[in-house]
Design an enzyme around this catalytic site. Structure first.
Site, mmCIF file in Angstrom:
data_model
loop_
_atom_site.group_PDB
_atom_site.id
_atom_site.type_symbol
_atom_site.label_atom_id
_atom_site.label_comp_id
_atom_site.label_asym_id
_atom_site.label_seq_id
_atom_site.Cartn_x
_atom_site.Cartn_y
_atom_site.Cartn_z
ATOM 1 N N LYS A 1 -3.847 2.200 3.154
ATOM 2 C CA LYS A 1 -3.279 1.950 4.525
ATOM 3 C C LYS A 1 -3.817 0.680 5.189
ATOM 4 C CE LYS A 1 -3.917 6.249 5.395
ATOM 5 N NZ LYS A 1 -4.109 7.515 5.876
ATOM 6 N N ASP B 1 -5.557 14.904 5.691
ATOM 7 C CA ASP B 1 -4.171 15.254 7.039
ATOM 8 C C ASP B 1 -3.214 16.153 6.039
ATOM 9 O OD1 ASP B 1 -3.423 12.884 5.447
ATOM 10 O OD2 ASP B 1 -2.494 12.012 6.933
HETATM 11 C C1 BGC Z 1 -4.007 8.558 1.778
HETATM 12 C C2 BGC Z 1 -4.045 10.266 1.888
HETATM 13 C C3 BGC Z 1 -3.399 10.487 3.274
HETATM 14 C C4 BGC Z 1 -2.050 9.891 3.238
HETATM 15 C C5 BGC Z 1 -1.405 10.083 4.688
HETATM 16 C C6 BGC Z 1 -2.837 7.956 1.991
HETATM 17 O O1 BGC Z 1 -3.034 6.607 2.129
HETATM 18 O O2 BGC Z 1 -4.526 8.047 0.475
HETATM 19 O O3 BGC Z 1 -5.224 10.626 1.915
HETATM 20 O O4 BGC Z 1 -3.375 11.815 3.155
HETATM 21 O O5 BGC Z 1 -2.141 8.313 3.167
HETATM 22 O O6 BGC Z 1 -2.101 9.689 5.843
#
Ligand code: BGC
Length: 497
Positions: free
Chosen positions: A202, A237
């Site tokens: 992200k 989360d």
């Molecule tokens: C992460 C997860 C997370 C999800 C939502 C992803 O990029 O790898 O660990 O739960 O985003 O936030």
């Protein structure tokens, strides 16, 4: 008939704000107003090809759902067995409702950072009081050093704690306040209160963190800020969402995030996890964090997906996430529009300079574009002008709408296929839906919450794949911001006192 119900909660932080259930027989009932103008497509070869490449007819979605299920099984069998990490979270006991005391929750994982206090009053009173602060994470910290990032978190926590009243839960001597730390990135969990970062996602790329214990980083920073607190639970989360939602509803079996990023966590039978066989107990249930964003097989990826991935901070990784989550949908549309501009006269003879700005278009913009039901698509025109300084004629506006719809339809339907894989896994082990038991998926994330067309496409795919009988026992429950409560509850469940 399939329908969507909107429910408001009577309690201060009872999480459900919107949910839908599937009842049978199900007819296609697309109540979502969507500005789709398909008559424009035949004259634009780039668009026609893009639509064809992005198509997800039901049999193809079935192949994808099965492939996700196959990778889930492979990841449960052995560490690294498939694309999905299938992380053991060490959350065997979900909240019972009896939790008591004052607990804190920190939430780091996307564009925002949150800190929350929760006073839990046990079975009768439940959540007595809760307070929270939210801040956006400065872009520089997302790609800086771990000291900067964790220093920022600890300083904000210190400011929050300094303003807090202990209420009816004064701190007993010799004890520390306990925190549930929601860290929403793939973590190799080594116990309920420790884990090492596998990789960033992200748009985060903090240097030197891979393989480091994230709780140790936070502890160091808290110490430096004079905070005498301890992390009792490190949670994703998705796990926090599942735990928080389960506190209010015993039928919650999975937590799904569709926001900036995406993930799914669910309740698994321990004896169905081969890689757990050597661990102490193999009876009962535990929560698995699938990290489904890492799925990559047989996805309908186009050249635009490939280029976007190549230029991302994590090339080659989290390919499913890059097709279904909020961080990427707008960027994908921008890339397609830019290409259409370069190969045709979509917006006139020249290519508008601002259209070349990465990440200029957000999923919120796509949603507004799709919601424009005016005859001349006037909002589409304003959005294109405000963001890109483009003056688009009606034909061009229609094409923009078509590109948005293609990307969002593919994203929503692929997300639906993922949820089906999770539900069918739960069903395989429990047969709960076949026996008529309600099965709830707790859902959080701004993409799901704020994008009706996306939700509708996801829902359609779910019913197509599951069939009306099973789908009629499924409820997708929107549980906004419940992961903080879940983290605080898991801190309580795993309290050392
Ligand atoms: C992460 C997860 C997370 C999800 C939502 C992803 O990029 O790898 O660990 O739960 O985003 O936030």
């Amino acid at each position: 008939m399939s329908f969507i119900t909107f429910a408001s909660s009577p309690l201060v932080i009872t999480p459900t704000v919107r949910s839908f259930t599937f009842s049978k027989p199900c007819r296609s009932n697309n109540t979502v107003m969507s500005a789709v103008r398909s008559e424009s497509t035949s004259t634009c070869p780039v668009l026609t090809k893009f639509q064809k490449d992005c198509a997800t007819p039901t049999p193809f979605l079935r192949v994808i759902a099965n492939a996700i299920a196959g990778d889930m099984q492979a990841g449960l069998a052995v560490h690294g067995g498939g694309d999905l990490e299938m992380i053991l979270t060490y959350v065997d006991a979900l909240p019972s409702g009896k939790e008591e005391g004052l607990f804190y929750a920190l939430d780091l994982g996307g564009t925002n950072f949150r800190v929350r206090s929760v006073q839990l009053g046990g079975e009768e009173e439940r959540v007595v009081a809760t307070k929270s602060d939210q801040l956006s994470i400065p872009q520089t910290l997302m790609i800086g050093t771990s000291e900067e990032l964790f220093g920022f978190i600890a300083s904000k926590l210190a400011e929050f704690v300094a303003k807090e009243e202990p209420g009816r839960f004064p701190l007993e001597q010799g004890r520390k306040r306990e925190i549930g730390f929601t860290f929403s990135f793939p973590v190799n969990q080594t116990s309920i209160d420790s884990g090492t970062l596998i990789k960033w996602t992200k748009g985060f790329n903090v240097s030197g963190m891979q393989g480091k214990n994230v709780v140790a980083c936070l502890n160091e920073a808290m110490e430096a800020h004079g905070l005498d607190m301890r992390v009792s639970a490190l949670v994703n989360d998705g796990v926090g969402t599942l735990a928080g939602a389960r506190y209010w509803d015993k039928d919650v079996m999975a937590g799904v995030i569709l926001g900036t990023g995406t993930n799914a966590c669910y309740v698994e039978q321990k004896n169905a996890i081969p890689k757990l066989q050597n661990k102490s107990s193999s009876s009962g249930t535990t929560i698995i964090n699938t990290e489904w964003g890492g799925f990559s097989k047989c996805l309908p990826r186009t050249s635009f997906d490939q280029e976007m991935d190549k230029e991302s901070l994590n090339p080659g990784e989290h390919l499913y996430e890059k097709m279904i989550s909020g961080m990427y949908l707008g960027e994908l549309v921008r890339r397609v529009l830019l290409h259409m501009c370069k190969t045709s006269d979509l917006f006139g003879q020249s290519v508008p300079a601002k259209l070349a700005t990465p990440l200029a278009l957000k999923s919120q913009d796509l949603c507004k574009i799709q919601e424009d039901n005016t005859d001349d698509l006037s909002s589409v025109g304003s959005i294109l002008y405000n963001i890109f300084e483009i003056k688009a004629d009606l034909k061009a506006r229609r094409r923009v709408v078509d590109v948005c719809d293609t990307v969002v339809k593919r994203g929503g339907r692929l997300a639906g296929a993922g949820i089906v894989a999770i539900l069918e896994r739960i069903e395989r082990e429990t047969k709960r839906m076949a026996s008529g038991q309600r099965t709830v998926v707790a859902m959080d994330g701004a993409l799901y919450e704020k994008y009706p067309q996306y939700r509708q496409y996801m829902q359609d795919a779910l019913v197509e794949l599951l069939g009306h009988d099973l789908a009629s026992h499924v409820e997708i429950k929107h549980t906004k911001d419940v992961s903080g409560l879940g983290a605080a509850l898991l801190a309580a469940t795993n309290s050392i006192y």
